[in-house]
Design an enzyme around this catalytic site. Sequence first.
Site, short mmCIF file in Angstrom:
data_model
loop_
_atom_site.label_atom_id
_atom_site.label_comp_id
_atom_site.label_asym_id
_atom_site.label_seq_id
_atom_site.Cartn_x
_atom_site.Cartn_y
_atom_site.Cartn_z
N ASN A 168 112.17 -72.03 28.51
CA ASN A 168 111.05 -72.22 29.35
C ASN A 168 111.71 -72.66 30.51
O ASN A 168 110.96 -73.46 31.74
CB ASN A 168 109.98 -73.26 28.94
N ARG A 303 110.02 -67.92 15.66
CA ARG A 303 108.71 -68.39 14.80
C ARG A 303 108.42 -67.45 14.07
O ARG A 303 108.71 -66.26 13.92
CB ARG A 303 107.89 -68.87 16.02
#
Length: 430
Positions: A168, A303
Amino acid sequence: MRMLGLAAVAVCIGASAPAVAQAIGHMTPAEPLTEARIATLPATERGPWLAYLRRSRAQMQADQAALAAERAGLAAAAIPAPPPEGSTRTMPLDRQASWYAGEEARRIADNIVSFQTPAGGWGKNQDRSGPPRARRQHYVIVEHLPPMAKGDIQARDAKWVYVGTIDNGATTTEMRFLARAQQAWPGAQGEAYRQAFLRGVRYLLAAQYPNGGWPQIYPVEGGYHDAITFNDDAMADVIGLLLDVSRRQGDYGFVPAEVAAQAKTAVDCAVDVILATQVVVGGKRTGWGQQHDMLTLAPAGARNFEPTSLSSNESAGLLALLMRLPERSPRVDAAIEAGIAWLRSVAIRDMAWTSTTPAEGRRLVARPGAGPIWARFYDIATMRPIFGDRDRSIQTDVNAVSLERRNGYSWFGAGPGRVIQAYDAGRAAR
């Protein structure tokens, strides 16, 4: 199908969704970096990886010990709350030069310096406009993550995660802000910013894998975080920053020549691993995954809803980075041409990714003349879009994905079109 050419990396420091929804399997979690996995490498390649893993673990112990020493003897109630959640927007990089000499920029820079981890990196998703770190305060916000976020961590220690990450925009954004701030404070008042920046460079160099890739988190913490991380342009951001460091121009003119040379070596190694991880299918180079296994270089999942696949966004980001290189070898040019051709081939037209009713959420619908857009993930064997869900199922129809994940993830986007336009503009200008 030949996936990858592993020998290329040396050790160095208009598809559309199918008409019928179908679950085609379940994603396999990525494997972490361990001694057992390193033992499967040829004997001549094990040494640098084992040394890396030892350094990483020693650094994590040192980081944890530093915080533990500050907190020794304190009850939990006496420990300051972790920093508030925020984003990279609290570290603007596009202001006039004079703004960075002002009090607001100085407050942000001081906050950045104070939250630098002992290893030299920074956590993610933090508000940098607040006060500096208080003694005994955690470096990151992980202690108060919501349960769902903790379920996505997949780390060895769920209370010690993202303590130094490139996810990020973390670390690279802090460093670029410090570089701008030190330029506004050229004397002694800017020395703390310069020293923190150089610690950040050393952190990035230490975090780089022996083959040139970067994990999402360093020191490595297990799970998919250990994979070479192209996701959200994490590795591209690191390479872009180190490329600027190696040039020693503008905001980076203060960087010592020795550090700049180390940055250049790191960039060269990173480009090698990018070229080696470009997936080859049927003899043709295509794109890249969100992340790749650090040892095999094969694409890897992350994920539960991020399956092993080719990723249009990450491929576009890597192509933009390769196009930015000041000196491009024939191998780089070939990789760019192949990657652009792949993006063109999987573009989706006459379909739109749009919100419908609250009960149905976002859906892919027919819309003549719409597009092009790209799916986030493409199946490597068929080149058709695929979509994950929290139960690890892999779907061929995004409309079959649960409402929570359909609304909460960027399954489609037009971003890859920008790198195609840049490529076409560059060819036209020649």
